[in-house]
Scaffold this motif. Structure first.
Motif, PDB file in Angstrom:
ATOM      1  N   PRO A  14      67.324  45.981  40.946  1.00 47.96           N
ATOM      2  CA  PRO A  14      66.867  44.618  40.655  1.00 47.96           C
ATOM      3  C   PRO A  14      68.027  43.628  40.617  1.00 47.96           C
ATOM      4  N   GLN A  15      67.757  42.385  41.029  1.00 47.47           N
ATOM      5  CA  GLN A  15      68.782  41.357  40.884  1.00 47.47           C
ATOM      6  C   GLN A  15      69.150  41.266  39.410  1.00 47.47           C
ATOM      7  N   ARG A  16      70.460  41.098  39.157  1.00 43.01           N
ATOM      8  CA  ARG A  16      71.019  41.073  37.808  1.00 43.01           C
ATOM      9  C   ARG A  16      70.735  42.382  37.059  1.00 43.01           C
ATOM     10  N   GLY A  17      70.669  43.473  37.810  1.00 41.68           N
ATOM     11  CA  GLY A  17      70.408  44.780  37.219  1.00 41.68           C
ATOM     12  C   GLY A  17      71.351  45.828  37.762  1.00 41.68           C
ATOM     13  N   ALA A  18      71.088  47.091  37.401  1.00 47.40           N
ATOM     14  CA  ALA A  18      71.973  48.184  37.804  1.00 47.40           C
ATOM     15  C   ALA A  18      71.199  49.479  37.959  1.00 47.40           C
ATOM     16  N   ARG A  19      71.809  50.389  38.648  1.00 56.10           N
ATOM     17  CA  ARG A  19      71.366  51.773  38.767  1.00 56.10           C
ATOM     18  C   ARG A  19      72.597  52.639  38.536  1.00 56.10           C
ATOM     19  N   THR A  20      72.365  53.889  38.169  1.00 58.65           N
ATOM     20  CA  THR A  20      73.506  54.788  37.960  1.00 58.65           C
ATOM     21  C   THR A  20      73.542  55.867  39.038  1.00 58.65           C
ATOM     22  N   VAL A  21      74.761  56.266  39.337  1.00 53.32           N
ATOM     23  CA  VAL A  21      75.024  57.372  40.248  1.00 53.32           C
ATOM     24  C   VAL A  21      75.726  58.425  39.416  1.00 53.32           C
ATOM     25  N   ARG A  22      75.162  59.605  39.378  1.00 49.23           N
ATOM     26  CA  ARG A  22      75.761  60.693  38.598  1.00 49.23           C
ATOM     27  C   ARG A  22      76.713  61.496  39.474  1.00 49.23           C
ATOM     28  N   THR A  23      77.904  61.748  38.935  1.00 47.72           N
ATOM     29  CA  THR A  23      78.880  62.588  39.618  1.00 47.72           C
ATOM     30  C   THR A  23      79.313  63.668  38.635  1.00 47.72           C
ATOM     31  N   ALA A  24      80.046  64.645  39.113  1.00 50.69           N
ATOM     32  CA  ALA A  24      80.543  65.705  38.231  1.00 50.69           C
ATOM     33  C   ALA A  24      81.476  65.145  37.164  1.00 50.69           C
ATOM     34  N   GLN A  25      82.090  63.984  37.426  1.00 53.65           N
ATOM     35  CA  GLN A  25      83.027  63.379  36.487  1.00 53.65           C
ATOM     36  C   GLN A  25      82.376  62.335  35.585  1.00 53.65           C
ATOM     37  N   GLY A  26      81.091  62.110  35.711  1.00 48.78           N
ATOM     38  CA  GLY A  26      80.412  61.106  34.897  1.00 48.78           C
ATOM     39  C   GLY A  26      79.672  60.112  35.772  1.00 48.78           C
ATOM     40  N   CYS A  27      79.091  59.116  35.138  1.00 53.63           N
ATOM     41  CA  CYS A  27      78.247  58.165  35.854  1.00 53.63           C
ATOM     42  C   CYS A  27      79.005  56.918  36.309  1.00 53.63           C
ATOM     43  N   VAL A  28      78.554  56.390  37.429  1.00 50.00           N
ATOM     44  CA  VAL A  28      79.038  55.130  37.967  1.00 50.00           C
ATOM     45  C   VAL A  28      77.849  54.177  37.983  1.00 50.00           C
ATOM     46  N   ALA A  29      78.051  52.961  37.507  1.00 48.35           N
ATOM     47  CA  ALA A  29      77.001  51.944  37.518  1.00 48.35           C
ATOM     48  C   ALA A  29      77.143  51.109  38.785  1.00 48.35           C
ATOM     49  N   VAL A  30      76.036  50.921  39.486  1.00 48.76           N
ATOM     50  CA  VAL A  30      76.010  50.086  40.686  1.00 48.76           C
ATOM     51  C   VAL A  30      75.194  48.853  40.341  1.00 48.76           C
ATOM     52  N   PHE A  31      75.843  47.693  40.384  1.00 47.99           N
ATOM     53  CA  PHE A  31      75.228  46.426  39.969  1.00 47.99           C
ATOM     54  C   PHE A  31      74.864  45.574  41.177  1.00 47.99           C
ATOM     55  N   ARG A  32      73.762  44.834  41.039  1.00 49.04           N
ATOM     56  CA  ARG A  32      73.363  43.837  42.032  1.00 49.04           C
ATOM     57  C   ARG A  32      73.336  42.490  41.327  1.00 49.04           C
ATOM     58  N   THR A  33      74.037  41.522  41.868  1.00 49.21           N
ATOM     59  CA  THR A  33      74.115  40.211  41.240  1.00 49.21           C
ATOM     60  C   THR A  33      73.018  39.292  41.773  1.00 49.21           C
ATOM     61  N   PHE A  34      72.927  38.105  41.208  1.00 49.50           N
ATOM     62  CA  PHE A  34      71.935  37.105  41.606  1.00 49.50           C
ATOM     63  C   PHE A  34      72.058  36.727  43.075  1.00 49.50           C
ATOM     64  N   ASP A  35      73.271  36.828  43.627  1.00 49.20           N
ATOM     65  CA  ASP A  35      73.504  36.456  45.020  1.00 49.20           C
ATOM     66  C   ASP A  35      73.556  37.681  45.944  1.00 49.20           C
ATOM     67  N   ASP A  36      72.973  38.787  45.475  1.00 54.40           N
ATOM     68  CA  ASP A  36      72.826  40.033  46.239  1.00 54.40           C
ATOM     69  C   ASP A  36      74.135  40.708  46.618  1.00 54.40           C
ATOM     70  N   ARG A  37      75.190  40.447  45.863  1.00 52.64           N
ATOM     71  CA  ARG A  37      76.423  41.214  46.035  1.00 52.64           C
ATOM     72  C   ARG A  37      76.290  42.484  45.208  1.00 52.64           C
ATOM     73  N   VAL A  38      76.970  43.546  45.611  1.00 52.07           N
ATOM     74  CA  VAL A  38      76.936  44.795  44.860  1.00 52.07           C
ATOM     75  C   VAL A  38      78.343  45.178  44.414  1.00 52.07           C
ATOM     76  N   PHE A  39      78.401  45.771  43.241  1.00 57.70           N
ATOM     77  CA  PHE A  39      79.665  46.212  42.645  1.00 57.70           C
ATOM     78  C   PHE A  39      79.423  47.560  41.992  1.00 57.70           C
ATOM     79  N   ALA A  40      80.447  48.404  41.979  1.00 57.38           N
ATOM     80  CA  ALA A  40      80.338  49.713  41.336  1.00 57.38           C
ATOM     81  C   ALA A  40      81.496  49.891  40.373  1.00 57.38           C
ATOM     82  N   LEU A  41      81.181  50.296  39.139  1.00 55.82           N
ATOM     83  CA  LEU A  41      82.205  50.560  38.131  1.00 55.82           C
ATOM     84  C   LEU A  41      81.813  51.737  37.273  1.00 55.82           C
ATOM     85  N   ASP A  42      82.795  52.285  36.560  1.00 55.05           N
ATOM     86  CA  ASP A  42      82.475  53.343  35.604  1.00 55.05           C
ATOM     87  C   ASP A  42      81.403  52.828  34.667  1.00 55.05           C
ATOM     88  N   ASP A  43      80.462  53.688  34.323  1.00 56.42           N
ATOM     89  CA  ASP A  43      79.333  53.288  33.485  1.00 56.42           C
ATOM     90  C   ASP A  43      79.617  53.482  31.996  1.00 56.42           C
TER      91      ASP A  43
END
Length: 111
Positions: A14-43
């Motif tokens: 969702p816009q202004r929302g996030a989803r998580t990606v699970r890895t063996a080292q922990g989760c990464v949050a994938v964010f979608r901004t209001f202008d449809d850009r995406v960013f990924a950071l440690d969750d």
């Protein structure tokens, strides 16, 4: 040459929302901004371990849901007086799909 992992359709985040990606080292949050850009950071907020994917996305920043630390989605740096940061991962949208740099994602370390 960068190898990209297909995470999801852009419309599944969702816009202004996030989803998580699970890895063996922990989760990464994938964010979608209001202008449809995406960013990924440690969750995981470095302050108290709050899940950043549950935070409030505003502009190109996210506020930790536990103690209101604000992190730049572009740099992972905490804003304000408190020092801290989270790792970021290259992400992009291609043909309506969200992709993350596979090498950086799999090479991450647990904090």
């Amino acid at each position: 040459m960068t190898i990209w992992i297909d995470i999801a359709a852009l419309d599944e985040i969702p816009q202004r929302g996030a989803r998580t990606v699970r890895t063996a080292q922990g989760c990464v949050a994938v964010f979608r901004t209001f202008d449809d850009r995406v960013f990924a950071l440690d969750d995981r907020c470095p302050h108290k371990g709050g899940p950043l994917s549950d935070g409030i996305v505003h502009g190109h920043a996210v506020t930790c849901p536990l103690h209101a630390w604000v992190f730049s989605l572009e740099t992972g740096m905490a804003q304000g007086a408190d020092a801290g940061s989270v790792a970021t991962y290259p992400a992009r949208v291609e043909a309506g799909r969200v992709l993350i740099d596979a090498e950086r994602l799999m090479g991450r370390r647990v904090a």
